[in-house]
Scaffold this motif. Structure first.
Motif, PDB file in Angstrom:
ATOM      1  N   ALA A 210       0.826  -1.209   0.000  1.00  0.00           N
ATOM      2  CA  ALA A 210       0.000   0.000   0.000  1.00  0.00           C
ATOM      3  C   ALA A 210       0.862   1.263   0.000  1.00  0.00           C
ATOM      4  N   ILE A 211       1.895   1.288   0.823  1.00  0.00           N
ATOM      5  CA  ILE A 211       2.762   2.470   0.899  1.00  0.00           C
ATOM      6  C   ILE A 211       3.503   2.673  -0.415  1.00  0.00           C
ATOM      7  N   ALA A 212       4.068   1.594  -0.943  1.00  0.00           N
ATOM      8  CA  ALA A 212       4.823   1.695  -2.202  1.00  0.00           C
ATOM      9  C   ALA A 212       3.944   2.203  -3.328  1.00  0.00           C
ATOM     10  N   HIS A 213       2.701   1.762  -3.394  1.00  0.00           N
ATOM     11  CA  HIS A 213       1.795   2.177  -4.464  1.00  0.00           C
ATOM     12  C   HIS A 213       1.522   3.676  -4.396  1.00  0.00           C
ATOM     13  N   VAL A 214       1.289   4.186  -3.196  1.00  0.00           N
ATOM     14  CA  VAL A 214       0.998   5.614  -3.028  1.00  0.00           C
ATOM     15  C   VAL A 214       2.205   6.468  -3.420  1.00  0.00           C
ATOM     16  N   ILE A 215       3.401   6.069  -2.976  1.00  0.00           N
ATOM     17  CA  ILE A 215       4.605   6.860  -3.264  1.00  0.00           C
ATOM     18  C   ILE A 215       5.011   6.739  -4.727  1.00  0.00           C
ATOM     19  N   ALA A 216       4.887   5.550  -5.305  1.00  0.00           N
ATOM     20  CA  ALA A 216       5.313   5.331  -6.690  1.00  0.00           C
ATOM     21  C   ALA A 216       4.533   6.192  -7.670  1.00  0.00           C
ATOM     22  N   GLN A 217       3.287   6.513  -7.345  1.00  0.00           N
ATOM     23  CA  GLN A 217       2.499   7.366  -8.223  1.00  0.00           C
ATOM     24  C   GLN A 217       3.094   8.765  -8.320  1.00  0.00           C
ATOM     25  N   LYS A 218       3.810   9.189  -7.285  1.00  0.00           N
ATOM     26  CA  LYS A 218       4.455  10.492  -7.284  1.00  0.00           C
ATOM     27  C   LYS A 218       5.811  10.441  -7.973  1.00  0.00           C
ATOM     28  N   ASN A 219       6.566   9.394  -7.616  1.00  0.00           N
ATOM     29  CA  ASN A 219       7.931   9.254  -8.136  1.00  0.00           C
ATOM     30  C   ASN A 219       8.402   7.839  -7.807  1.00  0.00           C
ATOM     31  N   PRO A 220       8.794   7.030  -8.791  1.00  0.00           N
ATOM     32  CA  PRO A 220       9.272   5.682  -8.503  1.00  0.00           C
ATOM     33  C   PRO A 220      10.463   5.645  -7.547  1.00  0.00           C
ATOM     34  N   LYS A 221      11.162   6.768  -7.417  1.00  0.00           N
ATOM     35  CA  LYS A 221      12.271   6.859  -6.452  1.00  0.00           C
ATOM     36  C   LYS A 221      11.881   7.792  -5.292  1.00  0.00           C
TER      37      LYS A 221
ATOM     38  N   CYS B  71       8.409  14.368  -2.079  1.00  0.00           N
ATOM     39  CA  CYS B  71       7.295  13.424  -2.108  1.00  0.00           C
ATOM     40  C   CYS B  71       6.762  13.131  -0.704  1.00  0.00           C
ATOM     41  N   LEU B  72       7.422  13.700   0.296  1.00  0.00           N
ATOM     42  CA  LEU B  72       7.079  13.421   1.685  1.00  0.00           C
ATOM     43  C   LEU B  72       6.682  14.714   2.393  1.00  0.00           C
ATOM     44  N   ASP B  73       6.387  14.620   3.669  1.00  0.00           N
ATOM     45  CA  ASP B  73       6.052  15.800   4.471  1.00  0.00           C
ATOM     46  C   ASP B  73       7.356  16.507   4.861  1.00  0.00           C
ATOM     47  N   THR B  74       7.619  17.632   4.228  1.00  0.00           N
ATOM     48  CA  THR B  74       8.906  18.311   4.406  1.00  0.00           C
ATOM     49  C   THR B  74       9.157  18.679   5.858  1.00  0.00           C
ATOM     50  N   ASN B  75       8.183  19.248   6.525  1.00  0.00           N
ATOM     51  CA  ASN B  75       8.372  19.671   7.912  1.00  0.00           C
ATOM     52  C   ASN B  75       8.712  18.492   8.811  1.00  0.00           C
ATOM     53  N   ARG B  76       7.994  17.393   8.615  1.00  0.00           N
ATOM     54  CA  ARG B  76       8.258  16.227   9.446  1.00  0.00           C
ATOM     55  C   ARG B  76       9.635  15.645   9.128  1.00  0.00           C
TER      56      ARG B  76
END
Length: 333
Positions: free
Chosen positions: A107-118, A125-130
């Motif tokens: 599930a996590i890989a699918h969500v992130i891969a849609q933004k950028n395979p890397k 692709c992530l929460d910058t502040n966190r």
């Protein structure tokens, strides 16, 4: 206080008898100690020991809540039955967590891969502040840097995996997120999830019947702690969990968790297990794990001592289960 010296198995059995534990077959008892270990089974003898009353501040400080002597009617065989029950309980719990782990990675890989395979190494692709938060007030390492360091360590330990070797030789680039997240530990995977954007966390959480991605993250940490205990052979049937988790009514879908309220003991094994059952049941693939777990819990040994009118150990009192747990929808088809 003098430190404890070495005792061979026959001497250990004699000591248990001197302290009031009934041993029906000494030869078999010695074999059980060689199988399970005297020290590792001490936690399963602990409930049989007499309580200290009254408890002084010094005794509490030293965590000496019980005497060395056993209650009347204590049987060595019962302590071994309890240890064997706990071993099988850990195995059942791990099976469920392993199943969740596979689904969570996907599930996590699918969500992130849609933004950028890397995207696992792309802070945008992530929460910058966190990501930029420090791991602690004494450490200047950011959480994103800590994630990358742990990821590189996990990947290096698996450099000989066929896929990694092939990708490195042929493409000479970083492996994609769907492969990268297969190579990290469950704990590292959860810490990556905690760096994701809130909307992406929510996307993942909803696949497991949870509305709030942040709440899902706290539940995963609780399950991670339980996984570590089970994987390292720690006692779990009456263990106090490391984290207390809250389950507000607006944090989940369906009705599997509606029985959870403030009357339940939040730091016992029931809480992470019921959350695990909810996650697996709400996932589109479904599960039968809840039935397997229920079957094992029902095998909890019924142990009676001479001074007690009810079992020494119960799922409700020692494991945090609600009184009507067997009738609840979460534990039934």
């Amino acid at each position: 206080m003098a430190e404890k010296g070495f005792l061979d198995h026959p001497d250990l059995i004699d000591r248990l008898e001197q302290l009031g534990m009934h041993i029906n077959d000494k030869t078999k008892a010695e074999a059980e100690l060689r199988r399970l270990g005297y020290h590792s089974t001490s936690g399963y003898r602990y409930p049989f020991r007499k309580l200290r009353e009254p408890l002084t501040d010094e005794l509490i400080k030293r965590r000496e809540f019980r005497h060395d002597e056993f209650e009347a009617g204590s049987r060595f065989e019962d302590s071994i039955a309890l240890a064997d029950f706990d071993t099988k309980l850990r195995a059942v719990i791990l099976t469920g967590i392993f199943d969740l782990e596979v689904r969570l990675r996907t599930a996590i890989a699918h969500v992130i891969a849609q933004k950028n395979p890397k995207g696992h190494l792309d802070i945008s692709c992530l929460d910058t502040n966190r990501c930029l938060e420090l791991t602690s007030s004494q450490n200047e390492t950011s959480k994103f840097e800590a994630w990358k360091a742990q990821y590189e360590s996990d990947k290096k330990s698996k450099n000989n995996d066929d896929f990694i070797a092939h990708h490195t030789l042929v493409y000479k680039t970083e492996i994609p997120v769907w492969a990268a997240l297969e190579r990290v530990s469950f704990g590292t995977l959860i810490h990556f999830y905690l760096l994701m954007k809130v909307e992406d966390q929510n996307d993942v959480a909803r696949k497991f019947g949870v509305r709030q991605g942040t709440k899902f993250g706290s539940w995963l940490l609780s399950i991670m702690d339980l996984r570590n205990d089970c994987a390292h052979g720690a006692r779990v049937f009456n263990k106090s969990m490391k984290r207390n988790v809250s389950v507000p009514p607006n944090s989940y879908f369906k009705k599997y968790l509606k029985h959870i309220d403030k009357t339940l003991t939040a730091d016992k094994v029931y809480m992470p297990c019921v959350l695990l059952a909810h996650m697996l049941r709400c996932h589109e693939s479904g599960t039968n794990w809840h039935n397997t777990f229920k079957t094992q819990v029902k095998k909890l040994p019924q142990i009676y001592l001479k001074e007690l009118s009810e079992p020494l150990i119960t799922a409700e009192r020692n494991m945090g289960f609600p009184s009507n747990w067997q009738e609840l929808e979460i534990w039934n088809n």
